[in-house]
Design an enzyme around this catalytic site. Structure first.
Site, PDB file in Angstrom:
ATOM      1  N   ARG A 164      12.761  -1.217 -10.964  1.00  0.00           N
ATOM      2  CA  ARG A 164      11.771  -0.695  -9.752  1.00  0.00           C
ATOM      3  C   ARG A 164      12.497  -0.300  -8.560  1.00  0.00           C
ATOM      4  O   ARG A 164      12.086   0.945  -7.923  1.00  0.00           O
ATOM      5  CB  ARG A 164      10.966  -2.103  -9.295  1.00  0.00           C
ATOM      6  CG  ARG A 164      10.123  -2.471 -10.591  1.00  0.00           C
ATOM      7  CD  ARG A 164       9.247  -3.564 -10.303  1.00  0.00           C
ATOM      8  NE  ARG A 164       8.061  -3.001  -9.146  1.00  0.00           N
ATOM      9  CZ  ARG A 164       6.944  -3.964  -8.967  1.00  0.00           C
ATOM     10  NH1 ARG A 164       7.008  -5.040  -9.271  1.00  0.00           N
ATOM     11  NH2 ARG A 164       6.126  -3.345  -8.072  1.00  0.00           N
ATOM     12  N   HIS A 169       3.436   3.429 -15.809  1.00  0.00           N
ATOM     13  CA  HIS A 169       3.930   2.620 -14.746  1.00  0.00           C
ATOM     14  C   HIS A 169       2.845   1.147 -14.332  1.00  0.00           C
ATOM     15  O   HIS A 169       1.953   1.851 -13.658  1.00  0.00           O
ATOM     16  CB  HIS A 169       4.151   3.158 -13.409  1.00  0.00           C
ATOM     17  CG  HIS A 169       5.071   2.457 -12.421  1.00  0.00           C
ATOM     18  ND1 HIS A 169       6.422   2.351 -12.461  1.00  0.00           N
ATOM     19  CD2 HIS A 169       4.758   1.894 -11.128  1.00  0.00           C
ATOM     20  CE1 HIS A 169       6.920   1.800 -11.632  1.00  0.00           C
ATOM     21  NE2 HIS A 169       5.900   1.448 -10.484  1.00  0.00           N
ATOM     22  N   TYR A 196      -8.820  11.977  -1.474  1.00  0.00           N
ATOM     23  CA  TYR A 196      -9.002  13.148  -0.889  1.00  0.00           C
ATOM     24  C   TYR A 196      -7.795  14.234  -0.947  1.00  0.00           C
ATOM     25  O   TYR A 196      -7.950  15.475  -0.820  1.00  0.00           O
ATOM     26  CB  TYR A 196      -9.055  12.995   0.778  1.00  0.00           C
ATOM     27  CG  TYR A 196     -10.175  11.806   1.006  1.00  0.00           C
ATOM     28  CD1 TYR A 196     -11.746  12.135   0.820  1.00  0.00           C
ATOM     29  CD2 TYR A 196      -9.919  10.347   1.350  1.00  0.00           C
ATOM     30  CE1 TYR A 196     -12.695  11.238   0.921  1.00  0.00           C
ATOM     31  CE2 TYR A 196     -11.134   9.682   1.574  1.00  0.00           C
ATOM     32  CZ  TYR A 196     -12.469  10.111   1.260  1.00  0.00           C
ATOM     33  OH  TYR A 196     -13.246   9.110   1.758  1.00  0.00           O
TER      34      TYR A 196
END
Length: 745
Positions: free
Chosen positions: A29, A75, A119
């Site tokens: 990670r 993931h 968006y």
């Protein structure tokens, strides 16, 4: 089923579990891989975009689509971590070479966050497609199962340049932190080529190509001589400064314009910088400031500080370097995953491992290409040979019963069951020894391939195939040839994507700020009941004396070079430099005392405020809720720390009053139950501030000290207690530690 109890040492289990967890965070990670310079979430996001076909030359796709697909396939963590990684990869003010092309609001350098993923839209940058994700179909890297073993993902991306240096990286793992600054692509490529030419090259020699970090925000690296040590060890501190220009206005005033900021000022720290500059003005440390404005735009950073005429600009610039983040440090800790484990790497170590990775990629790529060309040549040679004996092959086809009979004849020369027109044809057929792949190609061949032009094209194609085979074998057999291919690819990347250096590298002199000597004078400290405080000059105080005492809770004379002492009910003493308190006009609002001291209005209550210099002349009486009393010399509070303990308290006790006492003064303690005890202050011992004190009054159960009054023998003082006026000198004088007199109302 028989129950089994496994006994184990708890500490060993915890240690093993913690190590497993730590390594999972480190490897899977938080830290980048030295080969492609990417963390797992970044690698998976780029690969997912590649798989979805969101190329640089195709339309943008919704970020939410990319995030959802990445999370579902590769993931299995929160969508915010994936989107945050995607956002950072689009931001040209954080990455020297953005790998994703964002469309929409992806935040800005001043700290505004990106719009929600529903968006915004994104697609791969051209360099990501061509230099990071290319050739994945040529077996250049290993593919491993994803988290649920339903998909395959690359263990590393075949990045063709040292991305770890170009884009840098930041990450916090368990017990370790990585912080690698970005560098200039062209310089990194030149250094990589130099290493390939001479693997014994030193870090100092590599720094002829890589001058130092190249931050997207520009700025100036001030400690050039320390960079060699940083690049050799992989750790150290880089000193950064913003770029400052001086402009003269028509009125003769000067504008100090900041056009580039330190990399560490990205985000909310720009706002913090503006606040710090304003604070310098409010604290009278920079009275030459006329105005501050942030005129930054898409074109770049432009922070304008207007200054008075005849300002010593260099001294003011050094003040900004000393007191704000216009000069800052970037902590370098070049930790990355190398050979499956975290390792601190120097500049040469990173380049060396990347070059080794380039050779591995090239070897696997050209081995795959060579095998494909060999297969192609095998088929081509079979077809060419077949064209030369096409009549015999047609005769075999006509005389056979099925495909397998024809294939068997072509590969082994077995003519059993095949009818030939002549014995010569049968003898020739027995001589055939095509390979299985050639036999399949012959059987699949279409008749138009027998046209003369098609045969010529086949011969030409075979010639090209042989040339490719020679080329690939040369690359694989000779390291020099492979190095030349890698260098050509690096040169092409530099030519297309290289940019000019943005950060200047130099040895700057340490900023020396000559603080103007403060003209010492008496001022008046004012604080209202809401905790807003300020200082005013004595002439202003004299003109507004009555109003000041009527409107302000605390009015204290002090010197502007001294400190103000705030005593609280919790036994704490908070000190404030008078220079930190805003100095202004009588009607100025001032600042909350919480903002300029360690005092916390929600958890503490102010008991008294005094000037530290004045305290040295007096003795202070401390009275607590539980009736404990002591007298302390004011000199004990001549401290420089912002917060110290002013007294020691019993559990559950609190200070009720702190007051200056004089000789022969009488003290009146009043309890909640209405008991009054008057005694001579001389009965209270003078103790250290660390003492609890002596008992001043015997209290009944659930009773406590509510108020403390003072009077001189023969004085005329009175108090109002539950609407009853009580002359203090009428109260009976007792000894300390008595119960006192009950006042009936």
């Amino acid at each position: 089923m028989e129950e089994r109890i496994i006994k184990t040492e708890y500490s060993e289990t915890m240690q093993r579990s913690f190590i497993d967890y730590a390594m999972s965070v480190i490897i899977a990670r938080a830290l980048p891989d030295v080969r492609d310079g990417l963390k797992p979430v970044q690698r998976r996001t780029l690969y997912d975009m590649h798989e979805l076909g969101i190329r640089y030359d195709r339309p943008y796709r919704k970020s939410a689509r990319i995030v959802g697909d990445t999370m579902g396939k590769y993931h299995p963590h929160g969508d915010s971590s994936i989107y945050d990684a995607l956002v950072v990869l689009t931001q040209d003010f954080k990455k020297g070479l953005p790998l994703i092309d964002g469309h929409g609001n992806f935040g800005n350098i001043e700290g505004d966050g990106a719009a929600a993923m529903r968006y915004t839209e994104a697609r791969l940058q051209k360099i990501s497609q061509e230099a990071i994700l290319a050739d994945l179909d040529k077996d250049v890297v290993d593919f491993v199962p994803n988290f649920d073993e339903t998909e395959k993902e690359p263990s590393v991306l075949p990045c063709r340049f040292p991305n770890l240096l170009v884009n840098g990286s930041e990450g916090i793992a368990v017990g370790m932190v990585t912080s690698i600054p970005p560098h200039n692509l062209g310089e990194v490529i030149d250094a990589t080529k130099a290493y390939m030419m001479n693997e014994n090259i030193t870090t100092r020699e590599l720094m002829k190509y890589i001058k130092g970090p190249d931050f997207p925000t520009g700025g100036i690296v001030c400690n050039k001589d320390e960079l060699l040590s940083i690049y050799e060890t992989g750790a150290g501190k880089i000193k950064l400064r913003g770029k400052v220009e001086i402009e003269k206005t028509k009125g003769g005033k000067l504008n100090l314009v900041i056009t580039e900021i330190p990399y560490t000022m990205i985000g909310a720290n720009i706002g913090k910088f503006l606040q710090d500059v304003a604070s310098l003005y409010e604290q009278k440390k920079a009275p030459e400031i006329v105005d501050i404005s942030n005129q930054s735009s898409k074109e770049g950073i432009r922070i304008v500080i207007e200054l008075k005429k005849d300002t010593d600009v260099e001294n003011f610039k050094n003040l900004l370097y000393k007191k704000t983040r216009l000069e800052d440090t970037f902590g370098v800790n070049m930790i990355a995953i190398a050979d499956g484990r975290p390792e601190t790497l120097g500049l040469k170590g990173i380049i060396a491992r990347n070059v080794a990775f380039q050779y591995e990629i090239a070897t696997r790529k050209y081995t795959t290409l060579l095998n494909k060309e060999l297969e192609k040549r095998e088929i081509q040679e079979g077809l060419i040979r077949a064209c030369n004996i096409i009549d015999l092959i047609i005769e075999i086809l006509r005389g056979s019963k099925d495909r397998s009979m024809v294939k068997n004849c072509l590969t082994t020369g077995n003519t059993d069951g095949i009818k030939f027109r002549s014995k010569e044809s049968a003898i020739m057929a027995e001589q055939l020894n095509f390979t299985e792949r050639q036999a399949n190609a012959i059987l699949d061949m279409r008749l138009y391939k027998l046209i003369g032009l098609e045969i010529e094209a086949l011969m030409k194609e075979n010639k090209e195939t042989n040339a490719n085979i020679y080329k690939y074998e040369d690359i694989l057999d000779r390291r020099d040839s492979m190095a030349q291919v890698i260098i050509q690819e690096l040169d092409a990347l530099k030519k297309e994507y290289g940019t000019k250096r943005r950060t200047r590298i130099e040895n700057a002199e340490e900023a020396i700020y000559e603080e103007k000597k403060l003209e010492e004078m008496e001022v008046m400290f004012l604080m209202d009941r809401f905790g807003y405080c300020k200082t005013i000059d004595m002439s202003t105080y004299e003109r507004n004396k009555e109003t000041a005492h009527a409107e302000f809770k605390y009015v204290v004379k002090c010197r502007n070079t001294g400190r103000i002492c705030i005593f609280t009910n919790t036994g704490q003493l908070h000190t404030i430099k008078v220079t930190d308190i805003p100095f202004g006009k009588f009607r100025d609002k001032g600042l909350p005392v919480d903002n300029i001291s360690n005092f916390t209005s929600g958890t503490e209550e102010i008991i008294n405020i005094a000037s530290q210099s004045e305290l040295n002349l007096y003795r202070l009486l401390f009275v607590t809720k539980q009736g404990m009393c002591k007298i302390v010399s004011g000199g004990e509070f001549d401290v420089s720390k912002r917060t110290v303990a002013s007294t020691k308290l019993n559990d559950g006790d609190a200070l009720v009053d702190i007051e200056v006492v004089t000789e022969h003064q009488h003290i009146i303690l009043q309890s909640k139950e209405g008991y009054f005890l008057r005694f001579d202050a001389d009965e209270i011992s003078e103790l250290k501030k660390t003492a609890i004190g002596v008992r001043g009054m015997k209290l009944g159960d659930n009773d406590y000290i509510e108020n403390v009054y003072y009077c001189q023998p023969g004085g005329d003082g009175t108090i109002s207690y539950k609407d009853k006026i009580i002359p203090l000198n009428k109260l009976k004088v007792n000894k300390r530690d008595a119960k006192g007199t009950k006042i009936r109302v």
